[in-house]
Design an enzyme around this catalytic site. Sequence first.
Site, short mmCIF file in Angstrom:
data_model
loop_
_atom_site.label_atom_id
_atom_site.label_comp_id
_atom_site.label_asym_id
_atom_site.label_seq_id
_atom_site.Cartn_x
_atom_site.Cartn_y
_atom_site.Cartn_z
N LYS A 29 -3.65 -3.37 2.16
CA LYS A 29 -2.83 -3.45 3.37
C LYS A 29 -3.24 -4.61 4.27
O LYS A 29 -2.43 -5.13 5.02
CB LYS A 29 -2.94 -2.14 4.17
CG LYS A 29 -2.55 -0.88 3.43
CD LYS A 29 -1.08 -0.85 3.06
CE LYS A 29 -0.60 0.54 2.65
NZ LYS A 29 -1.14 1.03 1.35
C1 LIG Z 1 -0.57 1.68 0.32
C2 LIG Z 1 -1.34 1.76 -0.91
C3 LIG Z 1 -0.71 1.85 -2.15
C4 LIG Z 1 0.80 1.95 -2.30
O1 LIG Z 1 1.45 0.76 -1.94
P1 LIG Z 1 3.01 0.76 -1.62
O2 LIG Z 1 3.32 -0.61 -1.15
O3 LIG Z 1 3.22 1.80 -0.55
O4 LIG Z 1 3.72 1.12 -2.88
C5 LIG Z 1 -1.51 1.86 -3.28
N1 LIG Z 1 -2.86 1.81 -3.19
C6 LIG Z 1 -3.49 1.73 -2.01
C7 LIG Z 1 -4.98 1.71 -1.99
C8 LIG Z 1 -2.76 1.69 -0.83
O5 LIG Z 1 -3.41 1.60 0.34
#
Ligand SMILES: *Cc1c(COP(=O)(O)O)cnc(C)c1O
Length: 497
Positions: free
Chosen positions: A113
């Site tokens: 993120k």
């Molecule tokens: C948010 C997240 C995901 C999923 O990603 P999306 O863009 O919502 O599909 C997968 N792994 C981790 C560690 C995340 O923080």
Amino acid sequence: MFYTSTRDRSIKVSSSQAIAHGISAEGGLFVPEEIPQISLDDIKRIAGLDYIGRAKEILSLYLTDFTADEIDTCVKGAYGEGKFSSEKIAPLHKLEKGTDILELWKGPTCAFKDMALQLLPHLLTVASSKSAPDKQIVILVATSGDTGKAALEGFKDVKNTKILVFYPNDGVSPMQKLQMTTQEGNNVGVCAIEGNFDDAQSGVKAIFTDKEVAKKLDENGMMFSSANSINWGRLVPQVVYYVSAYCDMVNSGEIELGEKMNVVVPTGNFGNILAAYYAKEMGVPVNKLICASNANNVLTDFLKTGTYNRKRDFYTTISPSMDILISSNLERLLFLLSGMDDGLTADWMAQLSKNGCYKVNDEVFAKLNSMFEAGCCDDDGTKACIAKTFGDYKYLCDTHTAVAVDVYNKYKAETGDATPTVIASTANPFKFSKAVLDAVRPGISEGMDEFDMVLGLHVETGEDCPPQLANLKGKTPRFTGCCKKEDMEQVVFDMLK
Ligand SMILES: *Cc1c(COP(=O)(O)O)cnc(C)c1O
């Protein structure tokens, strides 16, 4: 370039308006009216740049009402000196010939993120100075764990912004919770809710689109925006690392310029894999986009059958950031694959919220089928995959990444597809110490607290815990509130006074 809404094509806004507002007033998501193209010559040139240079090239194609100077400042603010623990920002780690892990967790909160949320506050500050110069921006976030911390870290003490994060009380890992509840900064708030991520997300969406609430804010010189991946400003930074990964695959000789790669993405809200789809549509040679889910496998079923059905049990898994049954960003893909049919997209979304399911038409299903593969993996499979990957390659992956690796292994065994492949790795394993430790040494975590397990994982594997996680030991939480989902609106007003 202009942006329109997935539910109303008559809407036409600039990129800064799309980012400042986050979501379109009628509930649709903003998408660019057309997808900018890059040629193999462009890719060859971009491959000669560092990550900051690559990001500037790609972002400038989408953020056409930002000046080059503004983009430069935003990108350097996000990925410049000292922000990420790898100077490559999103490095590839080669597992074996033809299989590379794209490590997206070198940022301040150790999850992918950060790739978007280190940049978003900068984009939003520029965007709002253009489209809503006198307003204070209020960021509301629903998080399944990682978004919350990354958003708090990105927005803390950013001028003219306030940020409030809601997370499901029993739906995040202890480390994720501690990361959020100890957050510093004078413009931040964090509140748990009784419910799951979908409850938090629906609650936040409802507050966003409530006209009365918007009016109250407006009278007080404030406006909402979103740091969730419904905001275009979250999506566009993610397109960059797929272009960048392709460049690195070419630079390392894993692929020839023009040759295709597969991309595997551990998926929740469908934001990360949608960014890979955009990279493909821009001209990056991509063969299959492989969507990996945990036991909450609503997307696996959807991509295999064309029917999206959220009426099913919800599981709390060891990959909590993917515990999602309503994948918001799928709406953008449906809009694009239906030939930008806003009526059809709005209709499917209405069926989803009314009946909990919808079925796409044959034409859209055929397109989905030609580009996407899907698979899923439960908690036992996830742990087995962590152990096997560590055993085979001495590579320690987190629970989310392991879901992707497992789904890819099964796909490869079934199809024999030997296309070089990039697997997105979305978190540092120390964010999920218990599950990862249980995977590499079953039973050992019994009776240990979170930081015993961090130490245990270090001892077992020789990997180091990133300091920003290790330093949370002994910190006292600042935010301990937990509310019912009906009370989220009140919590927002309390924070804003
Ligand atoms: C948010 C997240 C995901 C999923 O990603 P999306 O863009 O919502 O599909 C997968 N792994 C981790 C560690 C995340 O923080």
